[in-house]
Design an enzyme around this catalytic site. Sequence first.
Site, short mmCIF file in Angstrom:
data_model
loop_
_atom_site.label_atom_id
_atom_site.label_comp_id
_atom_site.label_asym_id
_atom_site.label_seq_id
_atom_site.Cartn_x
_atom_site.Cartn_y
_atom_site.Cartn_z
N ASP A 251 35.19 64.05 69.74
CA ASP A 251 34.65 63.42 68.56
C ASP A 251 35.66 63.46 67.43
O ASP A 251 36.73 64.08 67.56
CB ASP A 251 33.35 64.16 68.18
CG ASP A 251 32.38 63.27 67.42
OD1 ASP A 251 31.21 63.68 67.26
OD2 ASP A 251 32.78 62.17 66.99
N ASP B 72 26.63 55.45 65.89
CA ASP B 72 25.77 56.12 66.87
C ASP B 72 24.51 55.32 67.16
O ASP B 72 23.92 54.74 66.24
CB ASP B 72 25.31 57.48 66.33
CG ASP B 72 26.46 58.45 66.20
OD1 ASP B 72 26.24 59.56 65.71
OD2 ASP B 72 27.59 58.08 66.58
O1 2OZ Z 1 27.23 65.76 66.14
C1 2OZ Z 1 27.53 65.01 67.31
C2 2OZ Z 1 26.95 63.62 67.17
C3 2OZ Z 1 27.07 62.87 68.52
O2 2OZ Z 1 28.05 63.43 69.38
C4 2OZ Z 1 27.43 61.42 68.29
O3 2OZ Z 1 27.49 60.74 69.55
C5 2OZ Z 1 28.78 61.38 67.66
O4 2OZ Z 1 29.13 60.00 67.38
C6 2OZ Z 1 28.87 62.20 66.42
N1 2OZ Z 1 27.62 62.88 66.11
C7 2OZ Z 1 27.05 62.69 64.88
S1 2OZ Z 1 25.56 63.20 64.54
N2 2OZ Z 1 27.83 62.07 63.96
C8 2OZ Z 1 27.42 61.76 62.70
C9 2OZ Z 1 26.67 60.62 62.47
C10 2OZ Z 1 26.27 60.29 61.18
C11 2OZ Z 1 26.63 61.13 60.13
F1 2OZ Z 1 26.22 60.82 58.87
C12 2OZ Z 1 27.38 62.29 60.34
C13 2OZ Z 1 27.78 62.60 61.65
#
Ligand code: 2OZ
Length: 400
Positions: free
Chosen positions: A140, A201
């Site tokens: 990530d 996401d």
């Molecule tokens: O923490 C991990 C989570 C998942 O692995 C998703 O697939 C990744 O794209 C990243 N991720 C998240 S929640 N990312 C994120 C999404 C929105 C935000 F405002 C802050 C972080």
Amino acid sequence: LDNGLLKIPPMGWMAWERFRCDVDCQDDPENCISEGLFRDMADRLAEDGWRELGYEYIIIDDCWMSRLRDEQEKLQPEPSRFPGGIAKLARYIHDRGLKLGIYADMGTHTCMGFPGTTLDKIEIDAQTFASWGVDYLKFDGCYSNPVEQMQGYPLMSKALNATGRPIVYSCSWPAYLGGLPPNVNYSLLGDICHLWRNYYDIQDSWDSVQGIIEWFSDNQDDLQPAAGPGRWNDPDMLIIGNFGLSVDQARSQMALWAIMAAPLIMSNDLRNLANSARAILQNKMIIAINQDPMGIQGRRLLQEKSQIEVYWRPLSHSASALVFLSRRTDMPYLYHTSLAKLNYDAGSYEAYEVFTSSTVTGLNATTVFTVSINPSGVVMWYLIPQQKPRQSDTLYDQHK
Ligand SMILES: OC[C@@H]1[C@H](O)[C@H](O)[C@@H](O)CN1C(=S)Nc1ccc(F)cc1
């Protein structure tokens, strides 16, 4: 990344969308991010026919780690939730003919605040994952800047290769740069990663699925050529079996992920799955379309305002997949079209509707066929040119 892995899109299961960062094993032992959850899902994949259909990767996402690295600076799982450790969990998964994926973040912390992999930790983290028997890494990109990412994503690719263990490399890098050229260099990505997250996401809603389909189609001229064996666009997890999609909408996600040559990585509770969801996820014809060895990502051919969209993916043996996606929300309606309108070459085709498994033979480029579609529903054809039996095909003749 052309090293023999992922000649076809990966299939499997990933914890994130359904189970998120639930670390409360006191009050929610069945659903918290723990070795028990992954053992349960491994059992389901192995015992409910998923593995035989190709669903082989079981992927740990964020929130598996202890808050601290160990005294040798190595990442370690949270001991209260993974008391046996990752290597033991990997053995459990390998014993069931499955493969284990894990998650790390190029940056100071993971998105949920667990220890990150800064540039100086890339080597040791790659070695650690290989020593545990990990087969897939989701890397990530939270808490890092474009300069660090530019160094870190290629560096991790080299570090994984240096371990000598074949490890699938999933890069979230493009999603942190807006997903499009010139900020994203898709040929470089194709050289260092097996698949990559391009966009936001996925969430448990039809709105989210529609938004992803729209973005991938609107930008297909940049994205479609980037895909091929060993290098896949990743529109994110299949949310079929959760709470946000109707059956028609679930069919639509499955159909579009098949057209897009997308990873078929479910995030749902395999211990408690509706039959309608299972039927969609275990549809052999759709899986065959998604797993077609030519690995050509499909495209949107037609977009008729907010009525209907038509998608096409070329397949092996000059077959094709054709998807009619309804963008209406009000009422079912009929749609007439002919292959000629979709600039098909002449000849006659056998068509299978993959969700109703109905067959239409003798279809040709000028046949006008009528399709009735539910709101936000889909009709998916698997078109096979009707071979003229050659002399040598006596067997074919007999069985025709
Ligand atoms: O923490 C991990 C989570 C998942 O692995 C998703 O697939 C990744 O794209 C990243 N991720 C998240 S929640 N990312 C994120 C999404 C929105 C935000 F405002 C802050 C972080």
